[in-house]
Design a protein around this motif. Structure first.
Motif, short mmCIF file in Angstrom:
data_model
loop_
_atom_site.label_atom_id
_atom_site.label_comp_id
_atom_site.label_asym_id
_atom_site.label_seq_id
_atom_site.Cartn_x
_atom_site.Cartn_y
_atom_site.Cartn_z
N VAL A 161 27.60 45.55 40.75
CA VAL A 161 28.12 46.92 40.71
C VAL A 161 28.10 47.38 39.25
N ASN A 162 27.41 48.46 38.98
CA ASN A 162 27.39 49.01 37.63
C ASN A 162 28.66 49.81 37.35
N GLU A 163 29.21 49.63 36.15
CA GLU A 163 30.36 50.41 35.67
C GLU A 163 31.51 50.38 36.67
N LEU A 164 31.87 49.20 37.12
CA LEU A 164 32.96 49.06 38.09
C LEU A 164 34.26 49.65 37.55
N GLY A 165 34.55 49.40 36.28
CA GLY A 165 35.80 49.90 35.72
C GLY A 165 35.85 51.41 35.66
N GLY A 172 35.52 50.16 44.40
CA GLY A 172 36.26 49.00 44.87
C GLY A 172 36.69 48.04 43.79
N GLU A 173 37.04 48.56 42.61
CA GLU A 173 37.49 47.67 41.55
C GLU A 173 38.68 46.83 42.00
N ASP A 174 39.65 47.49 42.65
CA ASP A 174 40.83 46.77 43.10
C ASP A 174 40.50 45.75 44.17
N VAL A 175 39.55 46.09 45.04
CA VAL A 175 39.13 45.16 46.11
C VAL A 175 38.46 43.93 45.50
N PHE A 176 37.56 44.17 44.56
CA PHE A 176 36.87 43.04 43.92
C PHE A 176 37.86 42.11 43.24
N LEU A 177 38.79 42.66 42.47
CA LEU A 177 39.73 41.82 41.75
C LEU A 177 40.65 41.05 42.69
N ALA A 178 41.07 41.69 43.79
CA ALA A 178 41.92 41.00 44.76
C ALA A 178 41.17 39.85 45.43
N VAL A 179 39.90 40.07 45.75
CA VAL A 179 39.10 39.02 46.39
C VAL A 179 38.81 37.90 45.40
N ARG A 180 38.51 38.25 44.16
CA ARG A 180 38.18 37.23 43.16
C ARG A 180 39.34 36.28 42.90
N ASP A 181 40.54 36.75 43.11
CA ASP A 181 41.71 35.87 42.94
C ASP A 181 41.79 34.80 44.02
N ARG A 182 41.06 35.00 45.13
CA ARG A 182 41.17 34.10 46.28
C ARG A 182 39.89 33.34 46.58
N VAL A 183 38.75 33.87 46.11
CA VAL A 183 37.43 33.29 46.41
C VAL A 183 36.59 33.38 45.14
N PRO A 184 35.79 32.36 44.83
CA PRO A 184 34.92 32.45 43.65
C PRO A 184 33.79 33.47 43.86
N VAL A 185 33.91 34.61 43.19
CA VAL A 185 32.90 35.67 43.24
C VAL A 185 32.67 36.16 41.83
N VAL A 186 31.41 36.20 41.40
CA VAL A 186 31.07 36.66 40.07
C VAL A 186 30.50 38.06 40.14
N LEU A 187 30.73 38.84 39.10
CA LEU A 187 30.25 40.22 39.03
C LEU A 187 29.08 40.31 38.08
N GLY A 189 26.09 43.41 36.49
CA GLY A 189 25.86 44.83 36.34
C GLY A 189 26.44 45.35 35.03
N MET A 190 26.12 46.59 34.73
CA MET A 190 26.60 47.20 33.49
C MET A 190 28.12 47.20 33.44
N GLY A 191 28.67 46.73 32.34
CA GLY A 191 30.11 46.70 32.16
C GLY A 191 30.81 45.53 32.81
N SER A 192 30.06 44.61 33.42
CA SER A 192 30.70 43.49 34.12
C SER A 192 31.26 42.45 33.16
N GLU A 193 30.89 42.51 31.89
CA GLU A 193 31.41 41.53 30.93
C GLU A 193 32.93 41.59 30.82
N ARG A 194 33.50 42.76 31.00
CA ARG A 194 34.95 42.89 30.87
C ARG A 194 35.69 42.12 31.96
N TYR A 195 34.97 41.74 33.02
CA TYR A 195 35.55 40.94 34.10
C TYR A 195 35.06 39.48 34.04
N GLY A 196 34.51 39.08 32.88
CA GLY A 196 33.94 37.75 32.77
C GLY A 196 32.66 37.60 33.54
N GLY A 197 31.97 38.70 33.76
CA GLY A 197 30.76 38.70 34.58
C GLY A 197 29.50 38.38 33.81
#
Length: 364
Positions: A161-165, A172-187, A189-197
């Motif tokens: 997802v580009n520019e998620l923030g 779905g920024e909130d959806v992604f972050l909620a899921v990532r807390d429970r399942v290993p999912v990497v992001l 796309g542009m701007g994904s570095e801020r999420y460790g992507g």
């Protein structure tokens, strides 16, 4: 076969990658610094029929058709760079997006019976107020290396997802972050570095990262059918996604992935795919078959030539089809192959282009 000279702007790189596989001459306006819509080829591995034209020279070029792809192309760019005669040429507006600001009451910027409005999903055509403008739907296609297929080596998922923030809840920024807390999912796309992507990876490198994962997760609430979803299906990943917009028509629940508006249920399905790589591979093969059949480049080219025929009056059977030199062959040479696999790759690429599948599960 007749090759049209089509002027269009660089709006969505992955879409342009597929569009320029159709063997017309694509003229791409370019400005210094490559501002919005004026990036030309933008460094992408496009075929040679994608030609950069300095924006201040566009009005001097012979053009058969103008393809608009963004609101600013219609409201600003055509007055700035096109001649009076060019603005009277056959015109198509390609609408990539779901209607905004309102999902049902948004009027499209084009309201002209002499323009063809192309939507990328049936959902979009249904929801936009299209006014007097005639419409059609041309579903997506993607240009993916046909040799690449999912390995699922990494027991986790990936979202692109580009520019998620910046896009927030819509993407779905909130959806992604909620899921990532429970399942290993990497992001990615542009701007994904801020999420460790993984960041904004080159096209082929991104696809290789996708192929290493067990599933693709789409957290976006409200968008057209994402090209990244189709790319992941094409590579052979099952898709886990919110059951919104066009996605429920592309993903068969329990067959090619899982769709639901219940995020908790999707988390459980992701955990099952992580625990059962065999199920992930089976569903991924199903997804790949669907991608070949529904989103193949041959169907894409036929649909676009039908649209070109509709606005120009030239019979579609007289128009040029897909290029023979698909990007996979050129890329193999660019990456230093010794050439030993070129013939086999050409056959593979041709099968991919035509949407053909073998009898052993759908992979070309």
């Amino acid at each position: 076969m007749r090759r049209l000279r089509i002027l269009t702007w660089h709006v969505h790189g992955s879409y342009l990658d597929a569009l320029t596989r159709i063997d017309h001459e694509w003229l791409l306006p370019l400005k210094p610094g490559r501002p919005e819509s004026y990036g030309g080829r933008a460094g992408r591995d496009l075929p040679p029929n994608a030609i950069e034209v300095p924006a201040d020279q566009v009005r001097d070029r012979d053009v058969d058709l103008v393809l608009y792809q963004a609101t600013r192309n219609w409201t600003e760019d055509q007055d700035e760079i096109l001649s009076d005669d060019q603005r009277r040429l056959p015109r198509i507006f390609l609408e990539h997006n779901t209607p905004r600001p309102h999902p049902t009451d948004s009027k499209h910027v084009v309201d002209d019976p002499n323009v063809l409005l192309v939507h990328v999903t049936h959902f979009n055509r249904l929801m936009w107020d299209n006014g007097r403008t005639p419409t059609t739907v041309i579903e997506h296609s993607v240009s993916v290396d046909p040799r690449l297929e999912a390995s699922g080596d990494i027991a986790g998922g990936i979202s692109v997802v580009n520019e998620l923030g910046r896009r927030g809840r819509l993407a779905g920024e909130d959806v992604f972050l909620a899921v990532r807390d429970r399942v290993p999912v990497v992001l990615a796309g542009m701007g994904s570095e801020r999420y460790g992507g993984l960041g904004d990876l080159p096209y082929l490198a991104l696809h290789r990262e996708v192929a290493r994962r067990r599933f693709y997760f789409n957290p976006i609430r409200y968008t057209s059918l994402p090209l990244a979803v189709i790319e992941a299906m094409t590579i052979g990943l099952p898709i886990v996604a919110l059951a919104t917009t066009e996605l429920p028509t592309a993903i068969e629940d329990g067959v090619t992935g899982y769709v639901s508006c219940d995020v908790d249920a999707l988390v459980e399905r992701m955990r099952e795919l992580i625990a059962s790589p065999d199920d992930a591979r089976r569903m991924g093969r199903n997804a790949r078959r669907v991608a070949l059949q529904r989103f193949g480049l041959a169907r894409f080219a036929r649909d676009w030539n039908a649209a070109f025929s509709r606005v120009t009056g030239i019979p579609s059977e007289e128009l040029a089809g897909l290029r023979d030199d698909l990007r996979v062959v050129r890329t193999e040479r660019q990456e230093g192959s010794d050439g030993s696999g070129t013939a086999a790759t050409s056959i593979c690429a041709r099968q991919w282009r035509d949407g053909r599948a073998d009898e052993q599960g759908g992979e070309p």
